[in-house]
Every structure is written in C-alpha cells, then in structure tokens.
Design a protein around this motif. Sequence first.
Motif, PDB file in Angstrom:
ATOM      1  N   ARG A  90     -58.330-105.213  -3.691  1.00 56.22           N
ATOM      2  CA  ARG A  90     -57.575-105.403  -2.462  1.00 56.22           C
ATOM      3  C   ARG A  90     -56.082-105.224  -2.752  1.00 56.22           C
ATOM      4  O   ARG A  90     -55.567-105.739  -3.736  1.00 56.22           O
ATOM      5  CB  ARG A  90     -57.857-106.828  -1.974  1.00 56.22           C
ATOM      6  CG  ARG A  90     -57.294-107.196  -0.653  1.00 56.22           C
ATOM      7  CD  ARG A  90     -57.709-108.635  -0.366  1.00 56.22           C
ATOM      8  NE  ARG A  90     -57.531-108.967   1.024  1.00 56.22           N
ATOM      9  CZ  ARG A  90     -57.916-110.106   1.578  1.00 56.22           C
ATOM     10  NH1 ARG A  90     -58.505-111.021   0.833  1.00 56.22           N
ATOM     11  NH2 ARG A  90     -57.727-110.341   2.841  1.00 56.22           N
ATOM     12  N   GLU A  91     -55.403-104.482  -1.897  1.00 55.04           N
ATOM     13  CA  GLU A  91     -53.960-104.294  -2.041  1.00 55.04           C
ATOM     14  C   GLU A  91     -53.220-105.372  -1.253  1.00 55.04           C
ATOM     15  O   GLU A  91     -53.774-105.949  -0.310  1.00 55.04           O
ATOM     16  CB  GLU A  91     -53.561-102.898  -1.554  1.00 55.04           C
ATOM     17  CG  GLU A  91     -54.124-101.808  -2.439  1.00 55.04           C
ATOM     18  CD  GLU A  91     -53.730-100.407  -2.013  1.00 55.04           C
ATOM     19  OE1 GLU A  91     -53.038-100.236  -0.983  1.00 55.04           O
ATOM     20  OE2 GLU A  91     -54.126 -99.469  -2.720  1.00 55.04           O
ATOM     21  N   GLU A 104     -53.447-106.342   2.700  1.00 56.27           N
ATOM     22  CA  GLU A 104     -54.605-105.630   3.238  1.00 56.27           C
ATOM     23  C   GLU A 104     -55.727-106.622   3.541  1.00 56.27           C
ATOM     24  O   GLU A 104     -56.013-107.502   2.728  1.00 56.27           O
ATOM     25  CB  GLU A 104     -55.057-104.618   2.176  1.00 56.27           C
ATOM     26  CG  GLU A 104     -56.068-103.610   2.601  1.00 56.27           C
ATOM     27  CD  GLU A 104     -56.315-102.577   1.505  1.00 56.27           C
ATOM     28  OE1 GLU A 104     -56.109-101.393   1.778  1.00 56.27           O
ATOM     29  OE2 GLU A 104     -56.706-102.960   0.376  1.00 56.27           O
ATOM     30  N   THR A 134     -59.790-102.824   2.875  1.00 55.21           N
ATOM     31  CA  THR A 134     -60.008-102.491   1.466  1.00 55.21           C
ATOM     32  C   THR A 134     -61.317-101.723   1.309  1.00 55.21           C
ATOM     33  O   THR A 134     -61.360-100.684   0.647  1.00 55.21           O
ATOM     34  CB  THR A 134     -60.066-103.765   0.592  1.00 55.21           C
ATOM     35  OG1 THR A 134     -58.853-104.486   0.738  1.00 55.21           O
ATOM     36  CG2 THR A 134     -60.318-103.438  -0.870  1.00 55.21           C
ATOM     37  N   GLU A 179     -61.474 -97.898  -0.006  1.00 56.26           N
ATOM     38  CA  GLU A 179     -62.167 -97.596  -1.259  1.00 56.26           C
ATOM     39  C   GLU A 179     -63.348 -96.651  -1.037  1.00 56.26           C
ATOM     40  O   GLU A 179     -63.578 -95.754  -1.841  1.00 56.26           O
ATOM     41  CB  GLU A 179     -62.629 -98.884  -1.946  1.00 56.26           C
ATOM     42  CG  GLU A 179     -61.506 -99.709  -2.529  1.00 56.26           C
ATOM     43  CD  GLU A 179     -60.837 -99.085  -3.744  1.00 56.26           C
ATOM     44  OE1 GLU A 179     -61.388 -98.132  -4.344  1.00 56.26           O
ATOM     45  OE2 GLU A 179     -59.748 -99.561  -4.110  1.00 56.26           O
TER      46      GLU A 179
END
Length: 150
Positions: free
Chosen positions: A46-47, A50, A55, A59
């Motif tokens: 996870r950024e 976010e 996420t 991805e």
Amino acid sequence: MIEVKFYKEVDDSLLKFAVILARTQGKWVFCKHRKRDTFEIPGGHREAGEDILTTAKRELYEETGAVDFDIEEICAYSIVRDGNKEQESFGMLYFAEIRTLEEELHSEIEKIILTDGEVECWTYPEIQPKLMEKYRESKGEIPMEKAKEL
C-alpha cells in the motif's frame, strides 16, 4: 516458520498490502518477477494515502496488465514469522475476474501465465497456497487435492 491467520475484519490502518487471486478466461493468473524463477499471486504494498482497494486495483494492473475487471474482497489476513506476534503484518485478500488484459506489462513482472490449477514453483510457498485454499473455502469449492481423489 510462517503462520498465516485469517480475519473477517481488521483495522484499516493495519493493512499494509493487497493480494489479488485472479482469473481470466477460466484460468488462474500468476506472475513471474524479473528477478525470480518462481511464480506468485499478483499483489503489493500500500502506498501512502492510498485506500486498500485502490492498492489492489493498482497492483493488479501493474502486475498483470488487467484493465477491465471485477474485484471483490475475500478477507483480511496476517503473516506471523517464527511466532513473533509483535511483527505480525496484515494484508487484504481479493479475487478478481479479468475481462481484458493489456498486451504489454509495465512493471517488474517479466510475464504472466494462465493455468487451470495452481503453480508448483511458488515464490512464497508457505503463504500463497493457503490464500488459494481460503478463497476456495469462501466459495465452497473442493480443494485441488480432494478433487484429484474423486
């Protein structure tokens, strides 16, 4: 030793990664990272800022080229290494049905493969088969080992 635990819910702030079991055209989708000789389920960290569903979608796109898909949450899970509960890391498990894949991958993934069943050479053999089993259990499917016996 790695222990995989499953949860109906966990606090959102604990979720650090998303993993997405994905199928397209009736086949499972697995990824091969450029730096490894093994296969894995799409997913990643996870950024900052976010939400976990974003996420998962990001991805899935980055690792498979999926551009048109339906995605659903299966459950939260955690990984505990060597019984060290203080270092438990949490993620969210999703399932995606992919309708359209881009021709070219734009990430560290070298290639994707489509299979009828699970791969034999897992990147994370103590974790990923358990995620597949949890998905099948959630859908009332017969485990692969049992299906072979019938």
